[in-house]
Design an enzyme around this catalytic site. Structure first.
Site, PDB file in Angstrom:
ATOM      1  N   ARG A 312    -128.326 -13.343   6.166  1.00  0.00           N
ATOM      2  CA  ARG A 312    -128.637 -12.976   4.523  1.00  0.00           C
ATOM      3  C   ARG A 312    -127.950 -12.940   3.616  1.00  0.00           C
ATOM      4  NH1 ARG A 312    -132.128 -12.481   1.867  1.00  0.00           N
ATOM      5  NH2 ARG A 312    -132.404 -14.652   0.675  1.00  0.00           N
ATOM      6  N   CYS A 343    -115.389 -11.235  13.837  1.00  0.00           N
ATOM      7  CA  CYS A 343    -114.310 -11.425  13.245  1.00  0.00           C
ATOM      8  C   CYS A 343    -113.949 -12.239  12.845  1.00  0.00           C
ATOM      9  CB  CYS A 343    -113.462 -11.893  15.035  1.00  0.00           C
ATOM     10  SG  CYS A 343    -113.462 -10.554  16.188  1.00  0.00           S
ATOM     11  N   GLU A 344    -114.985 -12.026  11.395  1.00  0.00           N
ATOM     12  CA  GLU A 344    -115.435 -13.165  10.372  1.00  0.00           C
ATOM     13  C   GLU A 344    -115.149 -11.868   9.034  1.00  0.00           C
ATOM     14  OE1 GLU A 344    -116.633 -16.093   9.498  1.00  0.00           O
ATOM     15  OE2 GLU A 344    -115.885 -16.844  11.550  1.00  0.00           O
TER      16      GLU A 344
END
Ligand SMILES: *Cc1c(COP(=O)(O)O)cnc(C)c1O
Length: 423
Positions: A312, A343-344
């Site tokens: 969320r 990896c974001e």
């Protein structure tokens, strides 16, 4: 204002972690039960009131079993949700099948289980009839989309942008057609709010549905058996949020019921809802350990949980309160981005959050993860879904779902063929 408290102590959690490594979601059974009791008490004036718990919020059968005991049914929208409901013995009219873009086999299974089928479109009358071998169910419900209509002085979002439901014109036609095809019991549903804390929205929903019940009786001679207020009842995520006062909301709905339903001789009309978030949301906690602290242009706290455990904040920018266990009384005078290891760059539980000074090894508790938390989990980047624990009312802790392993991650791959496979 809400006080963001925890149902456990630091010592309790440390003991739990010795057996169940972080991260995990833990649910507070006592809290869930008391909340359910409160909702049913608030609506005790309404004959056969029922909440159909929206399974998508927390699709764990142990939780469904607790809710079943409190008198709840399930709101399902897919075949797996129907099967989960069946597993805990929630069947028959204790299931509300509110789906959209529905495949025929799901209608068939819902009907086999005796569920109340709530149709999202007028074309689904024929589709359902064909799926069931030429016969409509006795009981049928339709989902209404009010479009850009204002009710009770409230602009109800922008439902014309919502893919769900029938227009008003279609709705009247649909009841007429369903009646001609042999349906004898009717329900009316709507839902357009999401996580809404303003009681005016929910009251406007009830008013709009009551008025439609009256109009449908007048125009078509069809007497509605129930209205379904949908979900969308909000959770007070932020300490400064004003929680939804369910008792006041209920008594306001009761006044409308008296003026619109009783006054028109349409009593009794069952009132039901399909709330998920409000039922379990505040009673789940994501427990996670601080792995790293990083100082570059900002201060970063790196956790062993990631947005694969709770999507969320990354997806909606949603606020989830964070407690640094054991430091509740220390001043929140450090500003952090609290991140996971994906990896974001949107894998952040909080941005610029003021917290007490965090150290490596600290246990952080992320609040309000009892709905759309574990449920929205995913495996991207090789992240494995965490365990789910239940804190029983007697203090005992039960694992109600184990953490995923690498074998789960590869379970759908044909690894036997991989060895033989020659590129
Ligand atoms: C998601 C959903 C609900 C539950 O919404 P909450 O926000 O959990 O209350 C109810 N009905 C339908 C049709 C839904 O899609």
């Amino acid at each position: 204002m809400v006080k963001k408290t925890l149902p456990f102590t630091k010592e309790q959690i440390q003991k739990i972690i010795r057996k169940n490594p972080t991260p995990f979601h833990i649910y507070d059974e006592k809290g869930i039960r008391e909340n359910a009791r409160r909702l049913y008490k608030a609506f005790s004036w309404a004959k056969d009131f029922k909440n159909y718990f929206a399974v998508k919020a927390l699709p764990n059968p142990f939780i469904l079993k607790i809710l079943k005991k409190k008198g709840m049914g399930t709101d399902c929208s897919s075949l797996p949700e129907l099967l989960l409901s069946e597993k805990v013995g929630i069947i028959g009219e204790d299931i509300m099948f509110t789906s959209n873009d529905t495949p025929a086999d799901e209608f068939v299974k819902a009907h086999e289980l005796g569920a109340i089928i709530n149709l999202d479109d007028i074309s689904h009358i024929d589709f359902l009839e064909r799926a069931l071998g030429g016969k409509l169910p006795q009981t049928i419900c339709f989902r209404y989309n009010p479009g850009p209509k204002r009710t009770g002085g409230v602009q109800l979002g922008d439902p014309k942008e919502a893919k769900y439901g029938l227009t008003e014109e279609q709705l009247f036609k649909a009841y007429q057609v369903a009646k001609e095809k042999g349906a004898t019991r009717f329900g009316l549903h709507t839902m357009f709010a999401s996580n809404e804390l303003d009681p005016a929205y929910h009251l406007a929903t009830a008013k709009m549905l009551f008025e439609l019940v009256v109009a449908i009786k007048k125009k078509l001679g069809i007497r509605m058996e129930f209205i379904n207020l949908g979900g969308g009842f909000g959770v007070a995520h932020k300490p400064e949020d004003v929680p939804l006062d369910i008792e006041t909301l209920s008594s306001e709905i009761k006044k409308l019921y008296t003026h619109l339903i009783m006054a028109n001789g349409l009593d009794p009309l069952r009132i039901v809802m399909e709330s998920g978030r409000m039922i379990t949301g505040p009673y789940g906690f994501l427990v996670t350990t601080v792995r790293h602290l990083k100082h570059t242009y900002k201060e970063y706290v790196g956790l062993d949980a990631s947005m694969a455990n709770l999507m969320r904040p990354g997806m909606y920018g949603a606020y989830h309160h964070i407690t640094v266990l054991g430091k509740e009384d220390k001043p929140a005078n450090h500003k952090y981005d609290v991140t996971g290891s994906l990896c974001e760059n949107n894998d952040k539980f909080a941005i610029d959050r003021m917290l007490p000074e965090v150290e490596r090894g600290d246990i952080l508790v992320i609040h309000d993860t009892g709905a759309h938390g574990h449920a929205m989990g995913f495996n991207y980047n090789g992240k494995l879904r965490s365990a789910e624990l239940l804190l029983r009312a007697n203090g005992e802790v039960v694992q109600i779902r184990r953490a995923e392993t690498f074998d789960d991650y590869t379970a759908t791959l044909d690894l036997k063929n991989l060895e033989k496979f020659k590129p």
